[in-house]
Write a protein that holds these residues in place. Structure first.
Motif, PDB file in Angstrom:
ATOM      1  N   ILE A  17     -10.366  30.259 -32.410  1.00  0.00           N
ATOM      2  CA  ILE A  17      -8.997  30.047 -32.894  1.00  0.00           C
ATOM      3  C   ILE A  17      -8.976  28.807 -33.789  1.00  0.00           C
ATOM      4  CG2 ILE A  17      -6.624  29.573 -32.199  1.00  0.00           C
ATOM      5  CD1 ILE A  17      -7.206  30.968 -29.558  1.00  0.00           C
ATOM      6  N   PRO A  18      -8.446  28.901 -35.005  1.00  0.00           N
ATOM      7  CA  PRO A  18      -8.405  27.731 -35.904  1.00  0.00           C
ATOM      8  C   PRO A  18      -7.586  26.588 -35.293  1.00  0.00           C
ATOM      9  CG  PRO A  18      -7.989  29.756 -37.129  1.00  0.00           C
ATOM     10  CD  PRO A  18      -7.959  30.124 -35.678  1.00  0.00           C
ATOM     11  N   GLN A  19      -8.092  25.385 -35.434  1.00  0.00           N
ATOM     12  CA  GLN A  19      -7.429  24.219 -34.873  1.00  0.00           C
ATOM     13  C   GLN A  19      -6.115  23.899 -35.580  1.00  0.00           C
ATOM     14  OE1 GLN A  19      -8.313  22.412 -32.115  1.00  0.00           O
ATOM     15  NE2 GLN A  19      -9.802  24.083 -31.840  1.00  0.00           N
ATOM     16  N   GLU A  20      -5.940  24.431 -36.796  1.00  0.00           N
ATOM     17  CA  GLU A  20      -4.702  24.152 -37.525  1.00  0.00           C
ATOM     18  C   GLU A  20      -3.480  24.683 -36.781  1.00  0.00           C
ATOM     19  OE1 GLU A  20      -7.387  25.423 -38.768  1.00  0.00           O
ATOM     20  OE2 GLU A  20      -8.078  24.037 -40.321  1.00  0.00           O
ATOM     21  N   TYR A  21      -3.653  25.763 -36.037  1.00  0.00           N
ATOM     22  CA  TYR A  21      -2.525  26.308 -35.279  1.00  0.00           C
ATOM     23  C   TYR A  21      -2.078  25.335 -34.195  1.00  0.00           C
ATOM     24  CZ  TYR A  21      -3.731  30.751 -37.525  1.00  0.00           C
ATOM     25  OH  TYR A  21      -3.988  31.745 -38.433  1.00  0.00           O
ATOM     26  N   TYR A  22      -3.039  24.761 -33.497  1.00  0.00           N
ATOM     27  CA  TYR A  22      -2.696  23.794 -32.460  1.00  0.00           C
ATOM     28  C   TYR A  22      -2.062  22.540 -33.058  1.00  0.00           C
ATOM     29  CZ  TYR A  22      -5.596  26.589 -29.319  1.00  0.00           C
ATOM     30  OH  TYR A  22      -6.126  27.604 -28.561  1.00  0.00           O
ATOM     31  N   GLN A  23      -2.576  22.119 -34.196  1.00  0.00           N
ATOM     32  CA  GLN A  23      -2.007  20.941 -34.850  1.00  0.00           C
ATOM     33  C   GLN A  23      -0.575  21.196 -35.301  1.00  0.00           C
ATOM     34  OE1 GLN A  23      -4.774  20.061 -37.978  1.00  0.00           O
ATOM     35  NE2 GLN A  23      -6.439  19.506 -36.560  1.00  0.00           N
ATOM     36  N   ALA A  24      -0.287  22.421 -35.741  1.00  0.00           N
ATOM     37  CA  ALA A  24       1.076  22.747 -36.158  1.00  0.00           C
ATOM     38  C   ALA A  24       2.037  22.683 -34.982  1.00  0.00           C
ATOM     39  CB  ALA A  24       1.104  24.141 -36.787  1.00  0.00           C
ATOM     40  N   VAL A  25       1.596  23.155 -33.812  1.00  0.00           N
ATOM     41  CA  VAL A  25       2.446  23.088 -32.621  1.00  0.00           C
ATOM     42  C   VAL A  25       2.673  21.639 -32.211  1.00  0.00           C
ATOM     43  CG1 VAL A  25       2.610  23.713 -30.181  1.00  0.00           C
ATOM     44  CG2 VAL A  25       1.746  25.373 -31.839  1.00  0.00           C
ATOM     45  N   MET A  26       1.649  20.821 -32.316  1.00  0.00           N
ATOM     46  CA  MET A  26       1.798  19.404 -31.963  1.00  0.00           C
ATOM     47  C   MET A  26       2.742  18.690 -32.915  1.00  0.00           C
ATOM     48  SD  MET A  26      -2.177  18.494 -30.990  1.00  0.00           S
ATOM     49  CE  MET A  26      -1.794  16.775 -30.717  1.00  0.00           C
ATOM     50  N   GLY A  82       5.440  20.377 -29.654  1.00  0.00           N
ATOM     51  CA  GLY A  82       5.063  21.208 -28.524  1.00  0.00           C
ATOM     52  C   GLY A  82       4.000  20.557 -27.669  1.00  0.00           C
ATOM     53  N   GLY A  83       4.070  20.809 -26.368  1.00  0.00           N
ATOM     54  CA  GLY A  83       3.100  20.255 -25.436  1.00  0.00           C
ATOM     55  C   GLY A  83       1.983  21.230 -25.127  1.00  0.00           C
ATOM     56  N   ALA A  84       1.269  20.947 -24.027  1.00  0.00           N
ATOM     57  CA  ALA A  84       0.124  21.762 -23.643  1.00  0.00           C
ATOM     58  C   ALA A  84       0.555  23.187 -23.298  1.00  0.00           C
ATOM     59  CB  ALA A  84      -0.599  21.121 -22.455  1.00  0.00           C
ATOM     60  N   TRP A  85       1.723  23.315 -22.612  1.00  0.00           N
ATOM     61  CA  TRP A  85       2.183  24.648 -22.258  1.00  0.00           C
ATOM     62  C   TRP A  85       2.525  25.468 -23.495  1.00  0.00           C
ATOM     63  CZ3 TRP A  85       2.254  28.623 -19.301  1.00  0.00           C
ATOM     64  CH2 TRP A  85       3.256  29.590 -19.414  1.00  0.00           C
ATOM     65  N   HIS A  86       3.154  24.855 -24.489  1.00  0.00           N
ATOM     66  CA  HIS A  86       3.499  25.563 -25.713  1.00  0.00           C
ATOM     67  C   HIS A  86       2.237  25.991 -26.474  1.00  0.00           C
ATOM     68  CE1 HIS A  86       7.303  23.449 -24.863  1.00  0.00           C
ATOM     69  NE2 HIS A  86       7.882  24.466 -25.486  1.00  0.00           N
ATOM     70  N   ARG A  87       1.228  25.127 -26.480  1.00  0.00           N
ATOM     71  CA  ARG A  87      -0.031  25.504 -27.145  1.00  0.00           C
ATOM     72  C   ARG A  87      -0.680  26.693 -26.448  1.00  0.00           C
ATOM     73  NH1 ARG A  87      -0.674  19.825 -27.205  1.00  0.00           N
ATOM     74  NH2 ARG A  87      -2.224  19.952 -25.524  1.00  0.00           N
ATOM     75  N   PHE A  88      -0.629  26.673 -25.118  1.00  0.00           N
ATOM     76  CA  PHE A  88      -1.217  27.791 -24.377  1.00  0.00           C
ATOM     77  C   PHE A  88      -0.395  29.054 -24.557  1.00  0.00           C
ATOM     78  CE2 PHE A  88      -1.248  30.369 -20.482  1.00  0.00           C
ATOM     79  CZ  PHE A  88      -2.586  30.706 -20.424  1.00  0.00           C
ATOM     80  N   ARG A  89       0.919  28.932 -24.452  1.00  0.00           N
ATOM     81  CA  ARG A  89       1.799  30.105 -24.479  1.00  0.00           C
ATOM     82  C   ARG A  89       1.849  30.760 -25.853  1.00  0.00           C
ATOM     83  NH1 ARG A  89       4.029  33.943 -25.238  1.00  0.00           N
ATOM     84  NH2 ARG A  89       6.005  34.804 -24.404  1.00  0.00           N
ATOM     85  N   HIS A  90       1.922  29.970 -26.901  1.00  0.00           N
ATOM     86  CA  HIS A  90       2.167  30.525 -28.235  1.00  0.00           C
ATOM     87  C   HIS A  90       0.901  30.631 -29.092  1.00  0.00           C
ATOM     88  CE1 HIS A  90       6.484  30.434 -27.581  1.00  0.00           C
ATOM     89  NE2 HIS A  90       6.385  29.183 -27.159  1.00  0.00           N
ATOM     90  N   ILE A  91      -0.179  29.948 -28.714  1.00  0.00           N
ATOM     91  CA  ILE A  91      -1.399  29.998 -29.516  1.00  0.00           C
ATOM     92  C   ILE A  91      -2.554  30.631 -28.734  1.00  0.00           C
ATOM     93  CG2 ILE A  91      -3.055  28.691 -30.863  1.00  0.00           C
ATOM     94  CD1 ILE A  91      -0.277  28.710 -32.046  1.00  0.00           C
ATOM     95  N   THR A  92      -2.935  30.003 -27.636  1.00  0.00           N
ATOM     96  CA  THR A  92      -4.130  30.441 -26.915  1.00  0.00           C
ATOM     97  C   THR A  92      -3.970  31.843 -26.339  1.00  0.00           C
ATOM     98  OG1 THR A  92      -4.614  28.141 -26.324  1.00  0.00           O
ATOM     99  CG2 THR A  92      -5.737  29.865 -25.072  1.00  0.00           C
TER     100      THR A  92
END
Length: 308
Positions: free
Chosen positions: A199-208, A212-222
């Protein structure tokens, strides 16, 4: 003197000024590379499958066979414990595949985080996959003994009275299923690790950036983007659960009674009793059951993967 207009080209030759390219003939060399795999597939899969379908219609020994038609299928389907075996097979497959998906995903997320010992922990999680299934079954049969087993001794230290895990009809199948999950969750974890790391790290950076927190990264990206890994784990573990035999036979032999029997263990008991044609018919039935369940499941999950 006027110049006549050129008429339409009627011949098969090229138009004036057109450059012709030589027609390339397809070489047989690339297709020859398929030959070794095709031979192995033919010898290992197709020929035994056709022979199994034939011998399921016979009463056979090593030296002769007698054609009996569908009698073997009728006798196998009339087995008194077959209904229990079908139910146990479905319960076992659903339970083991579901737990492998959940635990594999959680361990995959944990082992792709910034842990100092994540390399060592990955090795620890994957190690049970490398151990022989028979060895695992024998080991846990000793560990789960009611009087001398290490599991009940450990529970006694905290005031819990452990039962006869493999001798009780209510816990035998569940105990074997949990051991199966312990042994197979490492493979599911490796598949999830590969899926999460792709998974590209840019998606996680956009949520941050959006707060968004850890739950949002897991729920919407991972979770949504690791669906191809989930698809693979479900298919592999569910088909493996439907065909499971070695661990069940090593730990309970289908007991106590018939309470932990699966279709595969019932088939093996027929082999032990010398009913080779009957057990071959059971193998054909198991093949059909796995195909009927796995093909629509694969189609449905594949459509979800494309949609995702």
């Amino acid at each position: 003197m006027t110049k006549q207009a050129a008429g339409p080209r009627t011949g098969p030759g090229p138009a004036p000024g057109q450059v012709t390219r030589p027609v390339k003939r397809r070489s047989a060399y690339p297709y020859a590379l398929y030959l070794p795999a095709a031979v192995v597939y033919l010898v290992i899969f197709l020929v035994p499958t056709v022979m199994a379908f034939y011998f399921s219609l016979t009463r056979w020994t090593l030296f002769d066979s007698t054609f009996v038609g569908l009698d073997n299928f009728r006798d196998f389907l009339s087995e008194q414990n077959l209904r229990i075996g079908f139910a146990n097979t479905l319960i076992y497959a659903v339970l083991t595949s579901g737990l492998k998906v959940v635990l594999g995903l959680l361990l995959g997320v944990l082992l792709t985080s910034r842990l100092r010992l994540r390399g060592f922990l990955r090795s620890v999680v994957f190690f049970p996959v490398l151990v022989s299934t028979v060895a695992v079954g024998i080991t846990f049969s000793v560990l789960l003994k009611p009087d001398t087993g290490l599991v009940n001794q450990a529970l006694a230290l905290v005031g819990i009275d452990g039962g006869d895990w493999l001798g009780d009809a209510n816990t035998a199948l569940l105990s074997v299923a949990l051991v199966d999950v312990w042994k197979g969750v490492g493979l599911a974890t490796v598949i999830y690790i590969a899926g999460i790391m792709s998974i590209p790290q840019e998606y996680y950076q956009a949520v941050m950036v959006d707060g968004g927190g850890a739950w949002h990264r897991f729920r919407h990206i991972t979770l949504p983007l690791s669906w191809p890994a989930t698809y693979s784990v479900i298919i592999l573990s569910f088909i493996g659960g439907l065909r499971s035999f070695d661990l069940i036979w090593t730990m309970t032999r289908g007991g106590p009674g018939f309470t932990s029997d699966t279709i595969a263990s019932i088939i093996y008991k027929q082999y032990q009793a010398g009913f080779f044609g009957l057990s071959t018919a059971g193998n054909v039935i198991l093949f059909i059951v796995v195909t009927v369940i796995a093909v629509p499941l694969n189609y449905y999950l594949g459509k979800r993967q494309v949609a995702a």
